[in-house]
Design a protein around this motif. Structure first.
Motif, PDB file in Angstrom:
ATOM      1  N   ALA A   1       7.620   6.868   1.131  1.00 55.45           N
ATOM      2  CA  ALA A   1       6.360   7.531   0.819  1.00 55.45           C
ATOM      3  C   ALA A   1       6.236   8.889   1.505  1.00 55.45           C
ATOM      4  O   ALA A   1       5.398   9.710   1.128  1.00 55.45           O
ATOM      5  CB  ALA A   1       5.185   6.641   1.229  1.00 55.45           C
TER       6      ALA A   1
ATOM      7  N   ASP B   1       7.331   3.143   4.034  1.00 58.40           N
ATOM      8  CA  ASP B   1       6.630   4.314   4.562  1.00 58.40           C
ATOM      9  C   ASP B   1       7.527   5.543   4.522  1.00 58.40           C
ATOM     10  O   ASP B   1       7.076   6.655   4.209  1.00 58.40           O
ATOM     11  CB  ASP B   1       6.186   4.054   6.004  1.00 58.40           C
ATOM     12  CG  ASP B   1       4.993   3.115   6.097  1.00 58.40           C
ATOM     13  OD1 ASP B   1       4.207   3.059   5.136  1.00 58.40           O
ATOM     14  OD2 ASP B   1       4.847   2.441   7.133  1.00 58.40           O
TER      15      ASP B   1
ATOM     16  N   ALA C   1       2.355   1.626  -3.472  1.00 57.84           N
ATOM     17  CA  ALA C   1       1.374   1.976  -4.515  1.00 57.84           C
ATOM     18  C   ALA C   1       1.142   3.481  -4.611  1.00 57.84           C
ATOM     19  O   ALA C   1       0.731   3.976  -5.669  1.00 57.84           O
ATOM     20  CB  ALA C   1       0.055   1.254  -4.246  1.00 57.84           C
ATOM     21  N   ARG C   2       1.379   4.198  -3.535  1.00 54.74           N
ATOM     22  CA  ARG C   2       1.144   5.649  -3.559  1.00 54.74           C
ATOM     23  C   ARG C   2       2.442   6.449  -3.708  1.00 54.74           C
ATOM     24  O   ARG C   2       2.450   7.669  -3.470  1.00 54.74           O
ATOM     25  CB  ARG C   2       0.410   6.082  -2.284  1.00 54.74           C
ATOM     26  CG  ARG C   2       1.149   5.822  -0.988  1.00 54.74           C
ATOM     27  CD  ARG C   2       0.350   6.361   0.209  1.00 54.74           C
ATOM     28  NE  ARG C   2       1.077   6.207   1.456  1.00 54.74           N
ATOM     29  CZ  ARG C   2       0.942   5.181   2.294  1.00 54.74           C
ATOM     30  NH1 ARG C   2       0.091   4.203   1.999  1.00 54.74           N
ATOM     31  NH2 ARG C   2       1.637   5.122   3.408  1.00 54.74           N
ATOM     32  N   THR C   3       3.523   5.777  -4.135  1.00 56.06           N
ATOM     33  CA  THR C   3       4.834   6.418  -4.170  1.00 56.06           C
ATOM     34  C   THR C   3       5.521   6.139  -5.492  1.00 56.06           C
ATOM     35  O   THR C   3       5.409   5.033  -6.040  1.00 56.06           O
ATOM     36  CB  THR C   3       5.719   5.886  -3.016  1.00 56.06           C
ATOM     37  OG1 THR C   3       4.979   5.940  -1.795  1.00 56.06           O
ATOM     38  CG2 THR C   3       6.989   6.696  -2.872  1.00 56.06           C
ATOM     39  N   ASP C   4       6.256   7.105  -5.993  1.00 56.05           N
ATOM     40  CA  ASP C   4       7.050   6.913  -7.210  1.00 56.05           C
ATOM     41  C   ASP C   4       8.175   5.927  -6.932  1.00 56.05           C
ATOM     42  O   ASP C   4       8.841   5.997  -5.897  1.00 56.05           O
ATOM     43  CB  ASP C   4       7.640   8.263  -7.634  1.00 56.05           C
ATOM     44  CG  ASP C   4       8.228   8.215  -9.034  1.00 56.05           C
ATOM     45  OD1 ASP C   4       9.133   7.389  -9.257  1.00 56.05           O
ATOM     46  OD2 ASP C   4       7.791   9.010  -9.888  1.00 56.05           O
TER      47      ASP C   4
ATOM     48  N   GLU D   1       0.832  -1.204   0.000  1.00 57.69           N
ATOM     49  CA  GLU D   1       0.000   0.000   0.000  1.00 57.69           C
ATOM     50  C   GLU D   1       0.870   1.260   0.000  1.00 57.69           C
ATOM     51  O   GLU D   1       0.563   2.235  -0.692  1.00 57.69           O
ATOM     52  CB  GLU D   1      -0.922  -0.013   1.217  1.00 57.69           C
ATOM     53  CG  GLU D   1      -2.018  -1.072   1.118  1.00 57.69           C
ATOM     54  CD  GLU D   1      -2.784  -1.257   2.420  1.00 57.69           C
ATOM     55  OE1 GLU D   1      -2.323  -0.704   3.462  1.00 57.69           O
ATOM     56  OE2 GLU D   1      -3.805  -1.960   2.417  1.00 57.69           O
TER      57      GLU D   1
END
Length: 256
Positions: free
Chosen positions: A138, A135, A22-25, A19
């Motif tokens: 991110a 994390d 998925a929200r990070t380059d 997760e």
């Protein structure tokens, strides 16, 4: 912790890692692993999950050489397929651990009640620590690890990894580090000499050169070198601060 609890932790922490990714380059730097970008982290943990799955499911009696390991892992994916590749490897590992008989025999490299217990524990912590790395990449703090998992991870680090002959934690003069968790039954005394560190879990009244006291979830990341002392104000430090510098420099984890 029971084997089933380690598998549950592996499932949860691996999902949280995905997760965060998925929200990070994929080109985002990983501050806690300065030489890596997020894509490197995913390739590493995906490789480790597949390597562990092959060792366990094939009942291998010895570690694979590089060629066999590459064959077991398969080709590395390109960036577009990387996250799905990671998720597939994580799911396969959880499935292999869940399906493995309790009396499974295979190679392992730390003391444990059984090979299955070893692999469930080791992969739970491998994944939880790298979930924190994801994390960090991110740029958002993730949920804290469960207290029981944190206590168990401190124990694996100090009593299993650091006490091995391969450990590089050494001191020319004897020095002692006491670790005390404030939120669970966790207390360790690490005696550092020119020999492999000796670790006891009894609550001795004898003072140590440095005592670290704080929540298990913070001690876990501090001792796994994912937080600096300045980033862990919840941890009380009593004694010689140079000993924590020695830990950061020398308490490295080596596979096999």
């Amino acid at each position: 912790m029971e084997i089933t609890a380690h598998i549950d932790a592996l499932r949860l922490e691996g999902t949280r890692l995905a997760e965060a990714a998925a929200r990070t380059d994929l080109a985002a730097p990983v501050p806690t692993c300065p030489e890596w970008q997020l894509g490197d982290l995913l390739r590493h943990i995906g490789y480790v999950h597949r390597w562990a799955t092959a060792t366990l499911s094939k009942g291998l009696p010895a570690p694979m050489d590089e060629a066999d390991a590459q064959a077991a892992v398969g080709p590395m994916p390109d960036d577009a397929a990387l996250l799905d590749w990671y998720r597939a490897g994580h799911a396969a590992l959880v499935d292999a651990l869940t399906r493995a008989p309790a009396d499974t025999e295979c190679w392992s490299f730390l003391a444990a009640p059984s090979p299955l217990a070893f692999w469930a524990r080791r992969q739970a912590h491998e994944t939880a620590v790298h979930r924190h790395d994801a994390d960090e990449a991110a740029g958002l703090p993730g949920p804290a690890v469960d207290t029981a998992l944190a206590l168990d991870g401190i124990d694996e680090l100090v009593r299993a990894f650091m006490s091995r002959s391969r450990s590089t934690l050494r001191s020319e003069r004897p020095r002692t580090l006491r670790i005390r968790a404030t939120d669970g039954p966790g207390s360790w005394l690490v005696t550092i000499t020119q020999e492999p560190p000796a670790v006891t879990t009894d609550e001795s009244p004898e003072p140590a050169d440095l005592t670290l006291t704080g929540p298990a979830r913070v001690l876990y990341l501090l001792l796994w070198n994912r937080l600096t002392a300045e980033q862990a104000p919840e941890v009380e430090r009593a004694g010689d601060p140079d000993l924590l510098d020695l830990w950061r420099d020398a308490a490295t984890v080596r596979w096999s």
